[in-house]
Design a protein around this motif. Structure first.
Motif, PDB file in Angstrom:
ATOM      1  N   TYR A  10      -6.946  -6.203 -28.761  1.00  0.00           N
ATOM      2  CA  TYR A  10      -5.991  -7.054 -28.043  1.00  0.00           C
ATOM      3  C   TYR A  10      -4.739  -7.254 -28.885  1.00  0.00           C
ATOM      4  O   TYR A  10      -3.615  -7.271 -28.366  1.00  0.00           O
ATOM      5  N   ASP A  11      -4.923  -7.373 -30.183  1.00  0.00           N
ATOM      6  CA  ASP A  11      -3.772  -7.504 -31.093  1.00  0.00           C
ATOM      7  C   ASP A  11      -2.929  -6.226 -31.105  1.00  0.00           C
ATOM      8  O   ASP A  11      -1.736  -6.266 -31.419  1.00  0.00           O
ATOM      9  N   HIS A  12      -3.564  -5.093 -30.790  1.00  0.00           N
ATOM     10  CA  HIS A  12      -2.849  -3.804 -30.766  1.00  0.00           C
ATOM     11  C   HIS A  12      -2.610  -3.333 -29.327  1.00  0.00           C
ATOM     12  O   HIS A  12      -2.476  -2.127 -29.076  1.00  0.00           O
ATOM     13  N   LEU A  13      -2.522  -4.274 -28.415  1.00  0.00           N
ATOM     14  CA  LEU A  13      -2.375  -3.940 -27.001  1.00  0.00           C
ATOM     15  C   LEU A  13      -1.108  -3.129 -26.733  1.00  0.00           C
ATOM     16  O   LEU A  13      -1.116  -2.183 -25.940  1.00  0.00           O
ATOM     17  N   LYS A  14      -0.024  -3.479 -27.400  1.00  0.00           N
ATOM     18  CA  LYS A  14       1.244  -2.778 -27.150  1.00  0.00           C
ATOM     19  C   LYS A  14       1.127  -1.294 -27.468  1.00  0.00           C
ATOM     20  O   LYS A  14       1.679  -0.439 -26.768  1.00  0.00           O
ATOM     21  N   GLU A  15       0.405  -0.980 -28.528  1.00  0.00           N
ATOM     22  CA  GLU A  15       0.197   0.417 -28.912  1.00  0.00           C
ATOM     23  C   GLU A  15      -0.557   1.167 -27.814  1.00  0.00           C
ATOM     24  O   GLU A  15      -0.193   2.291 -27.446  1.00  0.00           O
ATOM     25  N   LEU A  16      -1.602   0.536 -27.284  1.00  0.00           N
ATOM     26  CA  LEU A  16      -2.390   1.167 -26.216  1.00  0.00           C
ATOM     27  C   LEU A  16      -1.577   1.276 -24.930  1.00  0.00           C
ATOM     28  O   LEU A  16      -1.642   2.297 -24.225  1.00  0.00           O
ATOM     29  N   GLU A  17      -0.808   0.239 -24.624  1.00  0.00           N
ATOM     30  CA  GLU A  17       0.002   0.271 -23.404  1.00  0.00           C
ATOM     31  C   GLU A  17       1.108   1.316 -23.505  1.00  0.00           C
ATOM     32  O   GLU A  17       1.459   1.954 -22.497  1.00  0.00           O
ATOM     33  N   ALA A  18       1.639   1.502 -24.702  1.00  0.00           N
ATOM     34  CA  ALA A  18       2.664   2.536 -24.885  1.00  0.00           C
ATOM     35  C   ALA A  18       2.070   3.921 -24.619  1.00  0.00           C
ATOM     36  O   ALA A  18       2.691   4.769 -23.957  1.00  0.00           O
ATOM     37  N   PHE A  19       0.860   4.151 -25.130  1.00  0.00           N
ATOM     38  CA  PHE A  19       0.169   5.417 -24.871  1.00  0.00           C
ATOM     39  C   PHE A  19      -0.064   5.588 -23.375  1.00  0.00           C
ATOM     40  O   PHE A  19       0.143   6.673 -22.820  1.00  0.00           O
ATOM     41  N   GLN A  20      -0.492   4.517 -22.722  1.00  0.00           N
ATOM     42  CA  GLN A  20      -0.749   4.583 -21.286  1.00  0.00           C
ATOM     43  C   GLN A  20       0.511   4.989 -20.522  1.00  0.00           C
ATOM     44  O   GLN A  20       0.465   5.836 -19.616  1.00  0.00           O
ATOM     45  N   SER A  21       1.643   4.409 -20.892  1.00  0.00           N
ATOM     46  CA  SER A  21       2.913   4.740 -20.238  1.00  0.00           C
ATOM     47  C   SER A  21       3.291   6.193 -20.480  1.00  0.00           C
ATOM     48  O   SER A  21       3.784   6.879 -19.569  1.00  0.00           O
ATOM     49  N   GLU A  22       3.058   6.664 -21.691  1.00  0.00           N
ATOM     50  CA  GLU A  22       3.384   8.060 -22.013  1.00  0.00           C
ATOM     51  C   GLU A  22       2.517   9.023 -21.209  1.00  0.00           C
ATOM     52  O   GLU A  22       3.006  10.058 -20.727  1.00  0.00           O
ATOM     53  N   VAL A  23       1.235   8.706 -21.087  1.00  0.00           N
ATOM     54  CA  VAL A  23       0.324   9.559 -20.310  1.00  0.00           C
ATOM     55  C   VAL A  23       0.806   9.633 -18.862  1.00  0.00           C
ATOM     56  O   VAL A  23       0.876  10.706 -18.248  1.00  0.00           O
ATOM     57  N   LYS A  24       1.160   8.477 -18.304  1.00  0.00           N
ATOM     58  CA  LYS A  24       1.631   8.441 -16.912  1.00  0.00           C
ATOM     59  C   LYS A  24       2.919   9.249 -16.754  1.00  0.00           C
ATOM     60  O   LYS A  24       3.074  10.005 -15.789  1.00  0.00           O
ATOM     61  N   ALA A  25       3.806   9.093 -17.721  1.00  0.00           N
ATOM     62  CA  ALA A  25       5.093   9.797 -17.644  1.00  0.00           C
ATOM     63  C   ALA A  25       4.920  11.312 -17.692  1.00  0.00           C
ATOM     64  O   ALA A  25       5.701  12.053 -17.076  1.00  0.00           O
ATOM     65  N   ARG A  26       3.906  11.764 -18.389  1.00  0.00           N
ATOM     66  CA  ARG A  26       3.711  13.218 -18.521  1.00  0.00           C
ATOM     67  C   ARG A  26       3.032  13.824 -17.296  1.00  0.00           C
ATOM     68  O   ARG A  26       2.980  15.046 -17.159  1.00  0.00           O
ATOM     69  N   GLY A  27       2.537  12.982 -16.389  1.00  0.00           N
ATOM     70  CA  GLY A  27       2.071  13.453 -15.093  1.00  0.00           C
ATOM     71  C   GLY A  27       0.844  14.338 -15.108  1.00  0.00           C
ATOM     72  O   GLY A  27       0.724  15.273 -14.302  1.00  0.00           O
ATOM     73  N   PHE A  28      -0.098  14.092 -16.004  1.00  0.00           N
ATOM     74  CA  PHE A  28      -1.335  14.873 -16.024  1.00  0.00           C
ATOM     75  C   PHE A  28      -2.086  14.716 -14.697  1.00  0.00           C
ATOM     76  O   PHE A  28      -2.108  13.638 -14.093  1.00  0.00           O
ATOM     77  N   LYS A  29      -2.705  15.796 -14.254  1.00  0.00           N
ATOM     78  CA  LYS A  29      -3.461  15.751 -13.004  1.00  0.00           C
ATOM     79  C   LYS A  29      -4.946  15.484 -13.224  1.00  0.00           C
ATOM     80  O   LYS A  29      -5.645  15.006 -12.333  1.00  0.00           O
ATOM     81  N   GLN A  30      -5.427  15.821 -14.410  1.00  0.00           N
ATOM     82  CA  GLN A  30      -6.821  15.547 -14.762  1.00  0.00           C
ATOM     83  C   GLN A  30      -6.897  15.114 -16.222  1.00  0.00           C
ATOM     84  O   GLN A  30      -6.038  15.464 -17.026  1.00  0.00           O
ATOM     85  N   ILE A  31      -7.939  14.358 -16.520  1.00  0.00           N
ATOM     86  CA  ILE A  31      -8.277  14.038 -17.910  1.00  0.00           C
ATOM     87  C   ILE A  31      -9.711  14.491 -18.099  1.00  0.00           C
ATOM     88  O   ILE A  31     -10.601  14.135 -17.309  1.00  0.00           O
ATOM     89  N   LEU A  32      -9.963  15.244 -19.135  1.00  0.00           N
ATOM     90  CA  LEU A  32     -11.319  15.692 -19.439  1.00  0.00           C
ATOM     91  C   LEU A  32     -11.702  15.181 -20.819  1.00  0.00           C
ATOM     92  O   LEU A  32     -11.089  15.556 -21.818  1.00  0.00           O
ATOM     93  N   LEU A  33     -12.689  14.302 -20.845  1.00  0.00           N
ATOM     94  CA  LEU A  33     -13.187  13.782 -22.123  1.00  0.00           C
ATOM     95  C   LEU A  33     -14.373  14.615 -22.568  1.00  0.00           C
ATOM     96  O   LEU A  33     -15.318  14.847 -21.798  1.00  0.00           O
ATOM     97  N   LEU A  34     -14.350  15.044 -23.808  1.00  0.00           N
ATOM     98  CA  LEU A  34     -15.412  15.835 -24.409  1.00  0.00           C
ATOM     99  C   LEU A  34     -16.085  14.978 -25.476  1.00  0.00           C
ATOM    100  O   LEU A  34     -15.469  14.623 -26.478  1.00  0.00           O
ATOM    101  N   GLY A  35     -17.326  14.612 -25.265  1.00  0.00           N
ATOM    102  CA  GLY A  35     -18.011  13.753 -26.227  1.00  0.00           C
ATOM    103  C   GLY A  35     -19.478  13.633 -25.888  1.00  0.00           C
ATOM    104  O   GLY A  35     -19.949  14.149 -24.876  1.00  0.00           O
ATOM    105  N   MET A  36     -20.205  12.930 -26.750  1.00  0.00           N
ATOM    106  CA  MET A  36     -21.640  12.725 -26.544  1.00  0.00           C
ATOM    107  C   MET A  36     -22.005  11.279 -26.857  1.00  0.00           C
ATOM    108  O   MET A  36     -21.377  10.633 -27.708  1.00  0.00           O
TER     109      MET A  36
END
Length: 951
Positions: free
Chosen positions: A443-469
């Protein structure tokens, strides 16, 4: 409480003639605000006010005086019960301080003080007491505040440090002369430390609160017991009844007089220091045989304070007599003390007991106070919090209450939040508890996460694929399944399999030129995400060329191999995890928050909901109303006392995927050392006759979208006497609160089980076996040969020697019958399928598990590999030996290469299945593997028929 008439002088004012200050032992908001407190100050000459947890408990726990401020605070801030209490108390103290400020000014800072106590929970913790005293002093910020610190062995150094720091101190819980002497030494040393540091000692006030009536209560009870028993010293005992407390106080006063004559004090006095006055506390009369003003009338003397409870103050105003009693009959008082010692009344033992009881009593009062505040807080917040309902059989319910009270008395939730490893096994648990703070951190680093969120939206990705276990994938999967696609953002897909068919299916779902890939791996060296990354980076390079890296984001712990690789390959971003958070506790860290941000989850609202969950489970919230401790106690008591170790999760469709995440958390955390909770997820609900006596049901219910049919089925279970915990979510976003609540609950359950809920030794064992097999493949080009012990058409059966001996037979039906005949009451059956997880196979495994459940009346787990290896696999290998396992493998219709490696995805999956089975066998589990050759659909149909015939 009555105030004196404005036309008559109050007898309390006569105490001024003897240089004694009457203080009021009472605080209540209504009394402060309606003018009653002001009248006591102006008409009765009350010169100070003291508070304690018991006083605040009565004030805040009764009536509505504090409701308006509570509502105002909770409308703007997310706070715990402890934080809410403190805000209320500070307001009270500040208001009283302002009322007393004229007295403070008129007496040149000798009087006019109001006291606020450090948390009673800290009475045995020097460093924490010092920290809290300084914090409260700063928070109240009134010059006529005194911080109350108990005069315990641990409190004395804190008193010294606080005095040296210029904080006014009211020393509380003093009963004995020896303890008082140590406090005086601490006070003097604190002033000397301050002077030595070059600071002024002027204006630092202190009182030493010497408790009175409680001593007579203990001593008189012992006298009465001995007199009743016909003690030979009955006459002598009776002669000092009701006199020991006052005599004890007079001896303390005589010691004080001596200190005031010392050269040591003379130097400090010359430097402007104030004396530390004795304050008589606990002056309400407990024994009705005595005068109700006894402890006021007999302790009047110069440079002292008497803090008087309301009823005693009224009584003294009405009929109190004034005289210089404190200096009277000092020799008689000394004689009483000698007699008490001669008669073996053990005053030292009594005073030690009274200190312990005082600490415990204030802690009990504080528990009650925080419980009252927390209950009101929950009522005000209403539907902002999930609702928990317990429907437990009587004995189970009583055992849970007992467990909660044990946690309360021992302060175990506070120990948990203090990172005290003794809550569990006393080993390395403390280093894995960063998840307790991670929501505040994010929560203290919310601005950093929100900035990333805005950048992702601006780049217009059509899919996100998470690779993990495991923990890296299951939390994000809950977010994807629960919230779906967000407007303006891409759909989040989660791949957590090495099955080549499944990898290929996900590849077909995306357009790599318009996909954001999130590679999520704590260690950065986990096999599955590494080979998935290798494959999809190759896919991306074919579509994007050298720009491929800019479509990749890594979430990994600092310094990992993945971090280095991400930098080398030009990843767009690298987000750091926390090394002190295990994977399964990481959903509210960047491992969950980065995919949440990328997929468009409203981050501020989500984290605020999570904060509600954190505050509700805070160390200040008593166990009975602490949702995490409550759920964990139900889990722990159910398993250890009633054999209810199969945690069966029933969920409303819209939040059903939470079960897969909770399944991993519970199984991987608790299943070890032959103990554990076995989570059962997605097992279709049935009537009571289908269940044994080893189930605990958790109904995870979204109130706004619940199923009446499901509600009725759960009600049937409750009516049949089955234990059911119902958790009502009023909004899907409250799943954020549940993430944290279940993490606390799992940690609490681990304490009941006496295991370390933060390691996973048997997961590591399976990884080691897998690595051996893939290494062998790299060397030889094939996996080590294996031979089935039986075949039936396109079904081949494998097992270790011990299991083979129990499963002899030539047909699938006979082998499977022998296998399932080993299932007994209290067991569970695990179907472990290393095949693609799609709609058809999910339907197959569900139908099959339900057939087994209904035939055997046992719990069933339906798992897909290798996904479950990082989840329930730990409990299957390290937990109780109550599992009967059928592992299912199959020929791959298609395989996929792993770029840069000799082995393929199919080889890795086969190695994982064999490594998994080898560890099950090594652990002595009842395990059978069936391999399907040829067409998977045909083989599954044949296997299902054989299982149904066998059971």
């Amino acid at each position: 409480m009555n105030a004196t008439s404005s036309t008559a002088k109050s007898p309390l004012r006569d105490l001024e003639q003897f240089d004694q200050s009457p203080w009021l032992d009472f605080v209540r908001r209504g009394y402060t605000r309606d003018g009653s407190m002001a009248k006591l100050i102006t008409e009765d000459g009350v010169k100070g006010v003291t508070s304690n947890p018991a006083i605040f408990q009565k004030a805040m726990g009764e009536g509505t005086d504090y409701d308006a401020q509570m509502k105002d605070i909770l409308a703007h801030d997310i706070v715990s019960a402890g934080q809410l209490y403190e805000r209320l108390a500070i307001t009270d103290i500040q208001e009283v301080a302002k009322l007393l400020k004229p007295v403070f000014d008129e007496t040149k800072a000798l009087d006019g003080y109001v006291s606020l106590e450090v948390s009673p929970y800290l009475a045995r913790d020097t460093q924490a007491t010092e920290h809290e005293a300084a914090r409260l002093w700063k928070a109240v910020a009134e010059p006529n505040l005194m911080i109350k610190i108990p005069g315990t062995e641990e409190g004395v150094p804190a008193i010294r440090k606080s005095i040296a720091d210029g904080i006014n101190i009211n020393v509380t819980l003093l009963f004995s002369l020896d303890a008082y002497k140590k406090v005086v030494e601490g006070w003097l040393s604190g002033l000397e430390d301050r002077a030595k540091a070059g600071h002024s000692v002027a204006g630092i006030a202190s009182v030493a609160s010497f408790f009175v009536s409680r001593i007579d209560g203990k001593i008189d009870a012992e006298i009465d017991r001995r007199v009743k028993a016909g003690d030979a010293e009955s006459k002598a005992l009776t002669a000092i009844r009701g006199k020991v407390a006052i005599a004890n106080a007079k001896m303390a006063y005589q010691y004080w007089l001596g200190v005031m004559k010392s050269d040591r004090w003379a130097k400090l006095k010359a430097a402007g220091a104030q004396p530390q006055r004795l304050l008589w506390a606990s002056t309400g009369t407990k024994d009705k045989a005595y005068s109700d003003v006894l402890y006021v009338e007999e302790l009047i003397g110069p440079e002292t304070v008497n803090t008087i409870p309301p009823a005693t103050l009224d009584a003294y105003r009405d009929h109190g007599k004034r005289r210089a009693s404190l200096a009277e009959n000092v020799e008689d008082a000394a004689h009483v003390m000698k007699e008490a010692k001669r008669l073996g009344l053990d005053l030292d033992g009594v005073t030690r007991t009274l200190v312990d009881e005082g600490v415990a009593s204030f802690a009990e009062a504080f528990d009650s106070l925080l419980g009252s505040v927390g209950t009101k807080e929950n009522a005000i917040l209403g539907k902002k919090l999930p609702e928990t309902k317990l429907a437990l059989p009587a004995a189970f319910g009583e055992a849970v209450k007992k467990g909660l009270d044990t946690w309360r008395k021992a302060g175990t939730i506070r120990k948990l939040w203090a990172r005290d490893a003794s809550v569990w096994t006393g080993r390395d648990e403390a280093k894995w508890l960063k998840w307790l703070d991670i929501v505040d951190d994010r929560y203290d680093h919310l601005k950093e996460l929100e900035a990333f969120q805005s950048e992702v939206k601006a780049r217009g990705f059509k899919q996100i694929l998470l690779l993990g276990m495991g923990g890296s994938s299951l939390g994000p999967e809950v977010l994807a399944e629960t919230f779906g696609k967000h407007e303006g953002f891409a759909h989040l897909y989660v791949l957590d399999s090495t099955d080549p068919q499944q990898v290929r299916t996900f590849e077909k779902k995306i357009d790599p030129a318009h996909t954001l890939f999130i590679v999520s791996s704590k260690s950065g060296s986990t096999l599955e995400p590494n080979i998935m990354l290798a494959y999809f980076f190759d896919v991306a390079k074919k579509a994007l060329g050298e720009k491929a890296g800019q479509h990749f984001v890594a979430v990994t712990d600092p310094g990992s191999k993945l971090e280095a690789l991400a930098k080398k390959d030009g990843f767009w971003k690298v987000f750091s995890g926390e090394k002190q958070i295990g994977g399964r506790y990481s959903v509210l860290s960047n491992f969950g928050m980065v995919p949440a941000a990328a997929s468009g989850v409203p981050l501020k609202l989500f984290l605020e909901d999570a904060l509600h969950g954190v505050r509700a489970c805070d160390s200040s919230v008593p166990p009975a109303i602490n949702p995490g401790v409550l759920l964990g106690t139900v889990f722990g008591v159910g398993a250890t006392e009633f054999g209810r170790d199969k945690i069966t999760i029933i969920a409303t469709k819209q939040v059903a995927d939470f079960g897969a995440w909770a399944e991993q958390l519970i199984a991987e955390s608790t299943g070890k050392l032959g103990k554990g909770l076995i989570p059962i997820d997605e097992e279709t609900l049935a009537g009571p006759k289908h269940y044994g006596k080893d189930r605990l049901f958790v109904y995870f219910r979204l109130a706004s979208e619940h199923s009446h049919e499901q509600d009725e089925a759960v009600r049937t279970l409750i009516d049949a006497g089955e234990p059911v915990v119902t958790i009502n979510l009023h909004d899907r976003r409250q799943i954020a609160q549940e993430f944290f609540r279940w993490e606390i609950a799992t940690a609490v359950a681990g304490a009941y089980l006496k295991i370390n809920p933060f390691d996973q030794p048997d997961v590591e064992a399976s990884k080691i076996e897998t690595k051996k097999l893939t290494a062998a493949y790299n060397e030889t080009g094939h996996l080590p040969p294996e031979a089935p012990f039986a075949t039936d058409g396109d079904l081949a059966f494998f097992a270790d020697k011990k299991n083979v001996a129990a499963l002899r037979g030539e047909t699938a039906q006979i082998i499977l019958k022998a296998h399932f005949d080993r299932v007994k009451a209290g067991d569970y059956v695990g179907l472990l399928a290393y095949i693609e997880r799609d709609r058809a196979t999910i339907e197959w495994i569900q139908h099959t598990r339900l057939a087994i459940r209904d035939a055997k009346t046992v719990a069933t787990a339906a798992e897909f590999g290798p996904r479950f290896l990082h989840s329930t696999g730990q409990a299957y290998k390290g937990g109780p030996d109550s599992g009967v396992f059928l592992q299912i493998t199959a020929d791959d219709a298609h395989d996929l290469p792993v770029p840069g490696e000799r082995y393929s995805f199919g080889v890795v999956k086969a190695a994982q299945a064999r490594g998994d089975f080898d560890v099950l066998a090594e652990r002595g589990r009842r395990a059978l593997r069936v391999h399907i050759k040829g067409d998977l659909k045909t083989g599954l149909a044949k296997l299902a028929s054989a299982i149904r015939a066998a059971i």
